[in-house]
Scaffold this motif. Structure first.
Motif, PDB file in Angstrom:
ATOM      1  N   UNK A  12     -10.953   4.847  -7.834  1.00  0.00           N
ATOM      2  CA  UNK A  12     -10.005   6.084  -8.050  1.00  0.00           C
ATOM      3  C   UNK A  12      -9.568   6.590  -6.656  1.00  0.00           C
ATOM      4  N   UNK A  13     -10.616   6.870  -5.932  1.00  0.00           N
ATOM      5  CA  UNK A  13     -10.237   7.459  -4.436  1.00  0.00           C
ATOM      6  C   UNK A  13      -9.563   6.362  -3.451  1.00  0.00           C
ATOM      7  N   UNK A  14      -9.941   4.989  -3.602  1.00  0.00           N
ATOM      8  CA  UNK A  14      -9.101   3.969  -3.142  1.00  0.00           C
ATOM      9  C   UNK A  14      -7.862   3.806  -3.644  1.00  0.00           C
ATOM     10  N   UNK A  15      -7.493   4.090  -5.084  1.00  0.00           N
ATOM     11  CA  UNK A  15      -6.167   3.904  -5.404  1.00  0.00           C
ATOM     12  C   UNK A  15      -5.479   5.239  -4.817  1.00  0.00           C
ATOM     13  N   UNK A  16      -5.935   6.269  -4.937  1.00  0.00           N
ATOM     14  CA  UNK A  16      -5.375   7.677  -4.383  1.00  0.00           C
ATOM     15  C   UNK A  16      -5.034   7.399  -2.676  1.00  0.00           C
ATOM     16  N   UNK A  18      -4.433   4.610  -1.192  1.00  0.00           N
ATOM     17  CA  UNK A  18      -3.446   3.617  -1.265  1.00  0.00           C
ATOM     18  C   UNK A  18      -2.028   4.309  -1.561  1.00  0.00           C
ATOM     19  N   UNK A  19      -2.073   5.366  -2.396  1.00  0.00           N
ATOM     20  CA  UNK A  19      -0.559   5.758  -3.016  1.00  0.00           C
ATOM     21  C   UNK A  19      -0.488   6.769  -1.771  1.00  0.00           C
ATOM     22  N   UNK A  20      -1.305   7.596  -1.146  1.00  0.00           N
ATOM     23  CA  UNK A  20      -1.003   8.714  -0.104  1.00  0.00           C
ATOM     24  C   UNK A  20      -0.664   7.673   0.909  1.00  0.00           C
TER      25      UNK A  20
END
Length: 165
Positions: A12-16, A18-20
């Motif tokens: 989830x942190x990696x996804x967040x 990447x989106x940021x």
């Protein structure tokens, strides 16, 4: 169970992240943002990111009090405007009522003065006509007997009737 959540939290942190990163990249590639960053203010904020962050937080936090203050100013101005209109109406009403009372008083005084003048004119006119009328005064005096006439300077009054000698 705690071990199974760790990899999902990490994902989830990696996804967040990447989106940021995509959001930051899209903002930095925006033509208006590029023009702003080339300006002197943008260069200063780029060199001092803490000042930029503090300014952004200050503007965001102060928007609510400034909005309330502007609302208070507008409402106070409207209240003052309505109050001035109400106060002006009250002053005009009281002034008009006072003027009406003064004019009514002056009307009664003018009626009394004109009545006094008319009565005085009638009395003076009647007295002048009575005293200086050759026919009316003499007839009234002639109808009196000689005994009722005053004896002025010890002389008998002249005979004012016709045929008297």
């Amino acid at each position: 169970m705690a071990k199974e959540e760790m990899p999902s939290t990490s994902k989830d942190f990696e996804e967040l992240q990447r989106k940021l990163s995509l959001l930051i990249e899209s903002i930095q590639n925006n033509s208006k943002m590029v023009a702003f960053l080339k300006s002197p203010v943008g260069q200063c904020l780029d060199r001092h990111p803490f000042v930029g962050l503090a300014s952004l937080v200050f503007v965001a936090v102060s928007a609510v009090p400034v909005g309330f203050f502007l609302l208070l100013v507008v409402l106070t101005s409207l209240a003052a405007f309505v109050g001035v209109i109400v106060l002006e109406g009250l002053v005009i009403f009281v002034g008009g009522l006072s003027l009406l009372c003064v004019l009514c008083g002056l009307g009664f005084v003018s009626l009394a003065v004109s009545g006094t003048i008319v009565v005085s004119y009638m009395v003076v006119s009647s007295l002048v006509n009575y005293w200086f009328s050759p026919s009316g005064h003499l007839e009234d005096i002639g109808s009196l007997s000689d005994a009722h006439l005053p004896n002025v300077l010890g002389k008998a009054p002249p005979c004012l009737r016709e045929g008297c000698e």
